[in-house]
Design a protein around this motif. Structure first.
Motif, PDB file in Angstrom:
ATOM      1  N   THR A  14      23.930  13.379  64.404  1.00  0.00           N
ATOM      2  CA  THR A  14      23.852  13.685  65.933  1.00  0.00           C
ATOM      3  C   THR A  14      22.651  13.229  66.621  1.00  0.00           C
ATOM      4  O   THR A  14      21.413  13.587  66.100  1.00  0.00           O
ATOM      5  CB  THR A  14      24.266  15.244  66.027  1.00  0.00           C
ATOM      6  N   GLY A  15      22.765  12.491  67.653  1.00  0.00           N
ATOM      7  CA  GLY A  15      21.486  12.247  68.583  1.00  0.00           C
ATOM      8  C   GLY A  15      20.824  10.809  67.971  1.00  0.00           C
ATOM      9  O   GLY A  15      19.724  10.553  68.375  1.00  0.00           O
ATOM     10  N   HIS A  26      19.767   7.352  68.018  1.00  0.00           N
ATOM     11  CA  HIS A  26      19.525   6.431  68.894  1.00  0.00           C
ATOM     12  C   HIS A  26      19.476   4.860  68.494  1.00  0.00           C
ATOM     13  O   HIS A  26      18.702   4.714  67.435  1.00  0.00           O
ATOM     14  CB  HIS A  26      18.072   6.696  69.774  1.00  0.00           C
ATOM     15  N   GLU A  64      18.524   1.921  69.085  1.00  0.00           N
ATOM     16  CA  GLU A  64      17.526   1.136  69.266  1.00  0.00           C
ATOM     17  C   GLU A  64      16.208   1.828  68.287  1.00  0.00           C
ATOM     18  O   GLU A  64      15.230   0.922  68.105  1.00  0.00           O
ATOM     19  CB  GLU A  64      16.715   1.106  70.438  1.00  0.00           C
ATOM     20  N   LEU A  65      15.988   3.085  67.896  1.00  0.00           N
ATOM     21  CA  LEU A  65      15.011   3.467  67.118  1.00  0.00           C
ATOM     22  C   LEU A  65      15.190   3.072  65.992  1.00  0.00           C
ATOM     23  O   LEU A  65      16.499   3.083  65.273  1.00  0.00           O
ATOM     24  CB  LEU A  65      14.802   4.933  67.458  1.00  0.00           C
ATOM     25  N   THR A  66      14.003   3.238  65.069  1.00  0.00           N
ATOM     26  CA  THR A  66      14.208   2.910  63.709  1.00  0.00           C
ATOM     27  C   THR A  66      14.571   4.198  62.890  1.00  0.00           C
ATOM     28  O   THR A  66      14.829   5.249  63.320  1.00  0.00           O
ATOM     29  CB  THR A  66      12.769   2.740  63.250  1.00  0.00           C
ATOM     30  N   GLU A 124      12.080   7.177  63.080  1.00  0.00           N
ATOM     31  CA  GLU A 124      12.015   7.801  64.328  1.00  0.00           C
ATOM     32  C   GLU A 124      13.224   8.513  64.400  1.00  0.00           C
ATOM     33  O   GLU A 124      13.198   9.934  64.971  1.00  0.00           O
ATOM     34  CB  GLU A 124      11.778   6.786  65.318  1.00  0.00           C
ATOM     35  N   PHE A 141      13.395  12.229  62.308  1.00  0.00           N
ATOM     36  CA  PHE A 141      12.403  12.979  62.928  1.00  0.00           C
ATOM     37  C   PHE A 141      13.161  13.718  64.131  1.00  0.00           C
ATOM     38  O   PHE A 141      13.349  14.818  64.180  1.00  0.00           O
ATOM     39  CB  PHE A 141      11.158  12.460  63.637  1.00  0.00           C
ATOM     40  N   VAL A 142      13.865  12.810  65.140  1.00  0.00           N
ATOM     41  CA  VAL A 142      14.495  13.356  66.130  1.00  0.00           C
ATOM     42  C   VAL A 142      15.897  14.139  65.694  1.00  0.00           C
ATOM     43  O   VAL A 142      16.065  15.278  66.373  1.00  0.00           O
ATOM     44  CB  VAL A 142      15.056  12.247  67.127  1.00  0.00           C
ATOM     45  N   ALA A 172      14.752  17.568  64.403  1.00  0.00           N
ATOM     46  CA  ALA A 172      14.390  18.562  65.413  1.00  0.00           C
ATOM     47  C   ALA A 172      15.731  18.985  66.007  1.00  0.00           C
ATOM     48  O   ALA A 172      15.705  20.045  66.300  1.00  0.00           O
ATOM     49  CB  ALA A 172      13.375  17.791  66.187  1.00  0.00           C
ATOM     50  N   ILE A 173      16.586  18.080  66.264  1.00  0.00           N
ATOM     51  CA  ILE A 173      17.761  18.528  66.896  1.00  0.00           C
ATOM     52  C   ILE A 173      18.692  19.511  65.885  1.00  0.00           C
ATOM     53  O   ILE A 173      19.056  20.701  66.475  1.00  0.00           O
ATOM     54  CB  ILE A 173      18.691  17.334  67.203  1.00  0.00           C
ATOM     55  N   LYS A 231      20.300   0.163  64.611  1.00  0.00           N
ATOM     56  CA  LYS A 231      21.653  -0.557  65.044  1.00  0.00           C
ATOM     57  C   LYS A 231      21.859  -1.744  64.158  1.00  0.00           C
ATOM     58  O   LYS A 231      22.794  -2.239  64.052  1.00  0.00           O
ATOM     59  CB  LYS A 231      21.537  -1.128  66.423  1.00  0.00           C
ATOM     60  N   ARG A 232      20.877  -2.100  63.117  1.00  0.00           N
ATOM     61  CA  ARG A 232      21.109  -3.069  62.014  1.00  0.00           C
ATOM     62  C   ARG A 232      21.486  -2.440  61.037  1.00  0.00           C
ATOM     63  O   ARG A 232      21.821  -3.328  59.936  1.00  0.00           O
ATOM     64  CB  ARG A 232      19.749  -3.644  61.948  1.00  0.00           C
TER      65      ARG A 232
END
Lengths: 426, 283
Positions: free
Chosen positions: A120-121, A123, A125-127, A130, A133-134, A137-138, A168-169
């Motif tokens: 969930t959450g 993104h 574009e982020l590695t 990253e 961690f997000v 935290a969610i 995304k890769r």
């Protein structure tokens, strides 16, 4: 609340509205308000399809959950079982604070982590790093907690080489593995899990189940929802059976599963058109079926190894505008899915028609099922993927034994589900 | 075993508070969301974070050409670049808080249906990431200011004033105005998609109603009262006065803006929290 209890629900109810109130356009609401003020009668054009009349509160609201009372003690691993639309997801959503109950209350002791979805959450574009961690935290972890478990998470997901690549890769499998890995390293007091295990390849699924098992064995309280009875039986000592928004049975997992299967069988005996447990827009509904044997005669049972035709009748209630596709899922008597027949695979579509009904013929050139009862789930959706009519275990195919191979002998019935043409040589 | 807190989940009604404790508990999420926004915005761009500065600079140049050179709107004797840039940077912070939060519910629908965390984290994170951009832009403004002072002494009849001391108060004021309006808008867009269309238009209309491309002193006397009703008007004027010594600094109008900001923010939070409880049922 007693010391040993971690979840205690009292008279818990949740009501939902039919239709799509809320997310409307201003114009629709204004015009509704206008007709109401002009005619003086509130008008609701809602479809009550698929909802049992006893669950309706009035013409536009129904009980998704009604008057639930239950307790869960610390360290218990509880399975939630029930047909589609029985209220399992609603209960999980309330317990994980995503939505509020309409009436009653639940007391929850300790930190809750809910796993209704993995990643969930995320993104794109982020590695991977990253996102870990997000996502952590969610799900309620602090940065320090994620940091401490970071290596374990990456290791579990098996994406160490790609951890600094944008996700995304990633392949979809990698994304899901990473998402599950984060969730699997949460340290809540209560873990709520919804069928997310049905992702990834078989090996990863097994690892997920083992992880869940070790979480369960470490004394955490786990609430687990799945349609995979084998998994529920494997993981949970006790279970609740939900039906039409109520807990109708609870106890030892094996007993609850047995009861659930009996219920399903009973419901499978109801005429299809009267079946209440169904999902979808209801624009069009499966109303009946007919079995025909190799002589095109209407029969009750089909014979193993012979050709057969199954006719499915549909009634149209609202104008159909998009091409539709039918798929049939066949399960054996222990509700393990054994085959999936899908129109889309053949590039075939049911085109919109002005008629009130239509029929679909399913031809089987050789029925390759062994003797037994098989449950067929009918799933009708349209081009955009919107579900129109979804009836779990809509009908039963009764297959009779026969001399399948033409050898003068009947193949053993207890050894297999499938029969396939073959020969031996020396 | 440590004492575990008991959460009671039940239907709630009325004012449920700001939930400081919940937000504090999720402070790391706030930090990570700010970071995520920042990183995601400039990934795969060549100039990267330079866009933070280039965007307002381009707009400043366009304003200088169109409103300064062609329309010849007076800038109170200030160099047009400094005049427009000072107004624009404070405005873009407001606009970031306002438009960025207008679609919080629809943009995060997928997450809100799957995980619980205090929903106010999203708008707050948005305000913080806006502040980041504002700080960088403000720093560059100081740079432009110095360039003018040093290289074009003829144009140097402007200076920073002691009103600079109020800037630390102006910033939370701008944030509250933007956040308050953004929260209101998020509640409306959650209910009616129509408002998504209105957000952009409203932000633009408000910008023209605010003394950014013109000084308040150029507004004809009979309209000036109405122009001052816009709570951002006095903020932009005061900000410009603090940085360049031209414009107006009205304590009364700032008090008025503060009252509006507090009302907007409190009512915004109230309706946001009310929507937050129901929105997943119909998103």
């Amino acid at each position: 609340m007693k010391e040993s209890l971690v979840i205690q629900a009292n008279n818990l109810s949740k009501k939902y509205r039919l239709g799509t109130i809320g997310m409307t356009s201003l114009r629709e609401d204004l015009s509704r308000w206008w007709t109401r003020s002009k005619n003086g009668i509130p008008k609701h054009g809602f479809d009550q399809a698929g909802i049992d009349p006893t669950r309706m509160i009035n013409d536009h609201e129904f009980w998704a959950l009604h008057d639930l009372n239950f307790e869960i003690t610390r360290g218990e691993v509880v399975g939630l079982i029930g047909a589609n639309g029985s209220g399992k997801s609603t209960l999980l959503k309330i317990l994980s604070r995503i939505t509020e109950p309409s009436e009653g209350k639940v007391k929850v002791k300790g930190k809750v982590a809910s796993l209704l979805e993995v990643g969930t959450g995320f993104h794109p574009e982020l590695t991977g790093r990253e996102n870990v961690f997000v996502n952590g935290a969610i799900l309620g972890m602090t940065r320090r907690e994620v940091d401490k478990k970071f290596d374990e998470i990456v290791d579990f997901a098996g994406v160490a080489d790609f951890i600094d690549t944008p996700i995304k890769r990633y392949s979809s499998g990698m994304t899901v593995r990473l998402g599950f890995a984060v969730a699997a390293h949460l340290e809540p007091d209560i873990l709520i899990v919804d069928e997310v295990l049905a992702v990834g390849d078989l090996r990863f699924q097994n690892r997920c189940i083992n992880q869940m098992k070790s979480i369960a064995e470490s004394g955490k309280t786990v609430l687990f929802v799945s349609h995979q009875m084998a998994t529920v039986e494997n993981l949970c000592k006790s279970a609740f059976l939900l039906n039409m928004g109520q807990i109708i049975y609870s106890g030892k997992t094996s007993d609850v599963i047995k009861k659930y299967r009996e219920d399903m069988e009973e419901s499978a005996n109801l005429p299809i058109s009267q079946r209440m447990i169904r999902e979808g827009s209801g624009k069009c509904k499966l109303s009946g079926i007919e079995f025909r044997n190799d002589q095109n005669k209407v029969v009750d049972s089909l014979i193993s190894g012979k050709s057969a035709t199954i006719k499915l009748f549909f009634d149209i209630y609202e104008e159909i505008t998009a091409p539709m596709s039918l798929s049939l899922g066949i399960s054996n008597s222990t509700h393990v899915r054994i085959a999936h027949l899908c129109m889309k695979t053949f590039g075939k579509w049911i085109l919109p028609t002005s008629q009130k009904s239509f029929q679909v013929n399913l031809s089987l050139s050789k029925l390759e099922l062994n003797q037994g009862k098989y449950y067929v789930t009918s799933f009708l959706d349209d081009e955009s993927g919107q579900i129109i009519d979804w009836v779990t275990d809509a009908f039963v195919i009764n297959v009779l034994q026969s001399d399948f191979y033409g050898t003068g002998m009947v193949p053993p019935t207890s050894q297999s589900i499938f029969l396939m043409d073959h020969s031996f040589s020396f | 075993m440590q004492k575990q807190s008991i959460t009671v989940l039940k239907p709630s009604a009325g004012w449920t508070g700001f939930d400081f404790a919940g937000i504090w508990q999720y402070r790391d999420l706030l930090y990570l969301l700010v970071r995520r926004d920042f990183l995601a915005q400039y990934k795969q761009t060549i100039l990267g974070p330079a866009w933070f500065v280039l965007q307002p600079l381009f707009l400043t140049v366009v304003f200088t050409l169109i409103f300064g050179k062609f329309a010849q709107i007076p800038t109170e004797g200030l160099p047009p670049l400094l005049f427009y840039n000072s107004g624009l940077i404070i405005w873009s912070y407001f606009s970031h808080c306002f438009t960025g939060n207008a679609s919080v519910f629809t943009a995060n629908a997928g997450i809100y249906q799957k995980v619980y965390y205090p929903r106010l984290i999203n708008p707050l994170a948005n305000c913080v990431s806006g502040l980041l951009g504002f700080s960088v832009q403000a720093l560059f403004f100081v740079g432009y200011f110095c360039v003018y002072k040093i290289f074009i002494p003829t144009a140097s009849h402007f200076e920073m004033t002691s009103a600079m001391l109020t800037i630390p108060l102006l910033i939370p004021l701008v944030a509250s105005l933007g956040l308050g309006m953004g929260l209101w808008m998020s509640v409306l867009t959650a209910k009616y998609r129509d408002f998504n269309q209105i957000t952009g238009f409203l932000a633009q209309a408000l910008m023209y109603a605010t003394p950014i491309i013109y000084p308040l002193s150029e507004v004809p006397e009979q309209y000036r009262f109405w122009a001052s009703l816009n709570p951002m008007a006095s903020v932009v004027e005061s900000f410009r006065f603090a940085l360049l010594g031209k414009g107006s600094f009205s304590f009364h109008l700032l008090c008025y803006s503060t009252i509006v900001a507090v009302l907007l923010l409190l009512s915004g939070i109230y309706f946001f929290k009310r929507t937050e409880r129901r929105v997943v049922d119909y998103l």
